[in-house]
Design a protein around this motif. Structure first.
Motif, PDB file in Angstrom:
ATOM      1  N   ASP A 272       0.824  -1.212   0.000  1.00  9.60           N
ATOM      2  CA  ASP A 272       0.000   0.000   0.000  1.00  9.60           C
ATOM      3  C   ASP A 272       0.860   1.265   0.000  1.00  9.60           C
ATOM      4  OD1 ASP A 272      -2.347  -1.486   0.081  1.00  9.60           O
ATOM      5  OD2 ASP A 272      -2.374  -1.529   2.270  1.00  9.60           O
ATOM      6  N   PHE A 273       2.060   1.165   0.588  1.00 12.43           N
ATOM      7  CA  PHE A 273       2.914   2.338   0.730  1.00 12.43           C
ATOM      8  C   PHE A 273       4.287   2.174   0.068  1.00 12.43           C
ATOM      9  CE2 PHE A 273       0.251   1.829   4.535  1.00 12.43           C
ATOM     10  CZ  PHE A 273      -0.559   2.949   4.395  1.00 12.43           C
ATOM     11  N   SER A 274       4.644   0.948  -0.242  1.00 12.44           N
ATOM     12  CA  SER A 274       5.965   0.656  -0.799  1.00 12.44           C
ATOM     13  C   SER A 274       5.839   0.220  -2.246  1.00 12.44           C
ATOM     14  CB  SER A 274       6.652  -0.439   0.033  1.00 12.44           C
ATOM     15  OG  SER A 274       6.711  -0.083   1.396  1.00 12.44           O
ATOM     16  N   ARG A 275       6.966   0.254  -2.957  1.00 13.79           N
ATOM     17  CA  ARG A 275       6.968  -0.130  -4.368  1.00 13.79           C
ATOM     18  C   ARG A 275       8.080  -1.137  -4.637  1.00 13.79           C
ATOM     19  NH1 ARG A 275       4.227   3.362  -7.740  1.00 13.79           N
ATOM     20  NH2 ARG A 275       4.066   1.479  -9.028  1.00 13.79           N
ATOM     21  N   ILE A 276       7.938  -1.839  -5.729  1.00 15.31           N
ATOM     22  CA  ILE A 276       8.974  -2.765  -6.179  1.00 15.31           C
ATOM     23  C   ILE A 276      10.110  -1.969  -6.819  1.00 15.31           C
ATOM     24  CG2 ILE A 276       9.488  -4.597  -7.841  1.00 15.31           C
ATOM     25  CD1 ILE A 276       6.590  -5.563  -7.467  1.00 15.31           C
ATOM     26  N   ILE A 277      11.352  -2.321  -6.477  1.00 12.54           N
ATOM     27  CA  ILE A 277      12.506  -1.674  -7.112  1.00 12.54           C
ATOM     28  C   ILE A 277      13.338  -2.654  -7.948  1.00 12.54           C
ATOM     29  CG2 ILE A 277      12.704   0.247  -5.503  1.00 12.54           C
ATOM     30  CD1 ILE A 277      14.850  -1.349  -3.999  1.00 12.54           C
ATOM     31  N   GLU A 278      13.058  -3.946  -7.819  1.00  8.45           N
ATOM     32  CA  GLU A 278      13.746  -4.916  -8.673  1.00  8.45           C
ATOM     33  C   GLU A 278      12.921  -6.194  -8.752  1.00  8.45           C
ATOM     34  OE1 GLU A 278      18.259  -6.389  -9.508  1.00  8.45           O
ATOM     35  OE2 GLU A 278      17.578  -6.606  -7.435  1.00  8.45           O
ATOM     36  N   VAL A 279      12.894  -6.778  -9.920  1.00  9.30           N
ATOM     37  CA  VAL A 279      12.282  -8.081 -10.114  1.00  9.30           C
ATOM     38  C   VAL A 279      13.301  -9.007 -10.757  1.00  9.30           C
ATOM     39  CG1 VAL A 279      11.314  -7.413 -12.366  1.00  9.30           C
ATOM     40  CG2 VAL A 279      10.366  -9.387 -11.155  1.00  9.30           C
ATOM     41  N   GLY A 280      13.283 -10.240 -10.313  1.00 10.47           N
ATOM     42  CA  GLY A 280      14.033 -11.302 -10.963  1.00 10.47           C
ATOM     43  C   GLY A 280      13.102 -12.479 -11.154  1.00 10.47           C
ATOM     44  N   ALA A 281      13.140 -13.104 -12.308  1.00 12.94           N
ATOM     45  CA  ALA A 281      12.282 -14.264 -12.565  1.00 12.94           C
ATOM     46  C   ALA A 281      12.984 -15.196 -13.542  1.00 12.94           C
ATOM     47  CB  ALA A 281      10.933 -13.826 -13.133  1.00 12.94           C
ATOM     48  N   VAL A 282      12.741 -16.490 -13.366  1.00 10.64           N
ATOM     49  CA  VAL A 282      13.262 -17.473 -14.320  1.00 10.64           C
ATOM     50  C   VAL A 282      12.139 -18.415 -14.708  1.00 10.64           C
ATOM     51  CG1 VAL A 282      15.668 -17.385 -13.527  1.00 10.64           C
ATOM     52  CG2 VAL A 282      14.079 -19.034 -12.493  1.00 10.64           C
ATOM     53  N   LEU A 283      12.197 -18.861 -15.935  1.00  7.28           N
ATOM     54  CA  LEU A 283      11.261 -19.866 -16.437  1.00  7.28           C
ATOM     55  C   LEU A 283      11.939 -21.225 -16.349  1.00  7.28           C
ATOM     56  CD1 LEU A 283       8.741 -20.904 -17.906  1.00  7.28           C
ATOM     57  CD2 LEU A 283       9.786 -20.171 -20.065  1.00  7.28           C
ATOM     58  N   ILE A 284      11.274 -22.156 -15.645  1.00  9.30           N
ATOM     59  CA  ILE A 284      11.800 -23.508 -15.466  1.00  9.30           C
ATOM     60  C   ILE A 284      11.000 -24.477 -16.322  1.00  9.30           C
ATOM     61  CG2 ILE A 284      12.298 -25.339 -13.793  1.00  9.30           C
ATOM     62  CD1 ILE A 284      13.830 -22.720 -13.299  1.00  9.30           C
ATOM     63  N   GLU A 285      11.704 -25.244 -17.124  1.00 11.45           N
ATOM     64  CA  GLU A 285      11.082 -26.323 -17.890  1.00 11.45           C
ATOM     65  C   GLU A 285      11.928 -27.578 -17.717  1.00 11.45           C
ATOM     66  OE1 GLU A 285      10.576 -25.057 -21.929  1.00 11.45           O
ATOM     67  OE2 GLU A 285       8.923 -23.682 -21.441  1.00 11.45           O
ATOM     68  N   GLU A 286      11.292 -28.653 -17.272  1.00  7.40           N
ATOM     69  CA  GLU A 286      11.968 -29.929 -17.021  1.00  7.40           C
ATOM     70  C   GLU A 286      13.211 -29.732 -16.157  1.00  7.40           C
ATOM     71  OE1 GLU A 286      12.429 -32.357 -20.469  1.00  7.40           O
ATOM     72  OE2 GLU A 286      10.278 -32.314 -20.923  1.00  7.40           O
ATOM     73  N   ASN A 287      13.030 -28.945 -15.098  1.00  7.43           N
ATOM     74  CA  ASN A 287      14.065 -28.693 -14.098  1.00  7.43           C
ATOM     75  C   ASN A 287      15.302 -27.980 -14.647  1.00  7.43           C
ATOM     76  OD1 ASN A 287      13.079 -29.236 -11.588  1.00  7.43           O
ATOM     77  ND2 ASN A 287      14.422 -30.973 -11.193  1.00  7.43           N
ATOM     78  N   ARG A 288      15.114 -27.177 -15.684  1.00  6.82           N
ATOM     79  CA  ARG A 288      16.201 -26.359 -16.220  1.00  6.82           C
ATOM     80  C   ARG A 288      15.717 -24.929 -16.389  1.00  6.82           C
ATOM     81  NH1 ARG A 288      17.609 -26.855 -21.056  1.00  6.82           N
ATOM     82  NH2 ARG A 288      15.743 -27.939 -21.796  1.00  6.82           N
TER      83      ARG A 288
END
Length: 199
Positions: A20-36
């Motif tokens: 409500d008062f804070s914002r995101i300053i960084e995102v990291g994400a990975v796509l996993i397929e068949e454990n890779r």
């Protein structure tokens, strides 16, 4: 057998604890397929105000580092496309989920994807750790983090979470004997009280 269902592991660094008062300053994400890891998404963001010194102390992210970066509103549609309809995993997922939903709502996007939490799964499957923070689990379990940078940077935390996820899968295989299984079993574990899961 690796789990065939695709999965997105994500992590946010934020300016505080409340969406409500804070914002995101960084995102990291990975796509996993068949454990890779087959794809990744990483972006610093300008929250539109000064990053508190306590946050810089934790993450190393300064106001200067983000001054020329896009806003969360610009990044969320890109992240929304990256996630798609895949299941989402995070360590302490309730935190990341509330920020994800809040930031997506600011750009009129909806996320209804199922979430899995490696923190809750770890509490149910690893019975002898004194702490279930991501950093402590990485050390306690001797996870392979040699090529990973520092904790509390989003993409690095995601890569550690992926190592933890692989460890948890091995625990489930040993406990159940099911070499070939899917994400459904983790949702079932996720819902069970720790006391109902055998050592």
């Amino acid at each position: 057998m690796p789990i065939k269902e695709p999965l997105v592991i994500l992590d946010f660094e934020t300016t505080g604890l409340s969406p409500d008062f804070s914002r995101i300053i960084e995102v990291g994400a990975v796509l996993i397929e068949e454990n890779r890891i087959v794809d990744s998404f990483s972006q610093l963001m300008n929250p539109g105000f000064y990053i508190p010194p306590v946050i810089t102390g934790i993450t190393g992210i300064t106001t200067k580092m983000v001054e020329d970066k896009p806003s969360p509103e610009e990044v969320m549609p890109l992240l929304h496309r990256f996630i798609g309809k895949r299941q989402i995993m995070a360590h302490n997922a309730s935190f990341d989920k509330k920020f994800l939903l809040a930031e997506m709502s600011r750009v009129d996007l909806v996320v209804r994807n199922p979430f899995l939490c490696t923190l809750k799964l770890s509490r149910r499957l690893i019975h002898d750790s004194y702490s279930y923070s991501l950093g402590n689990l990485a050390g306690y379990l001797s996870l392979d983090t040699d090529d990973i940078g520092r904790m509390h940077r989003a993409l690095d935390d995601v890569k550690v979470t992926f190592q933890l996820w692989k460890y948890l899968q091995n625990v489930v295989v040993k406990k159940s004997g099911l070499l070939d299984h899917d994400l459904k079993i983790y949702h079932e574990i996720f819902k069970k009280p720790k006391k109902n899961i055998a050592e």
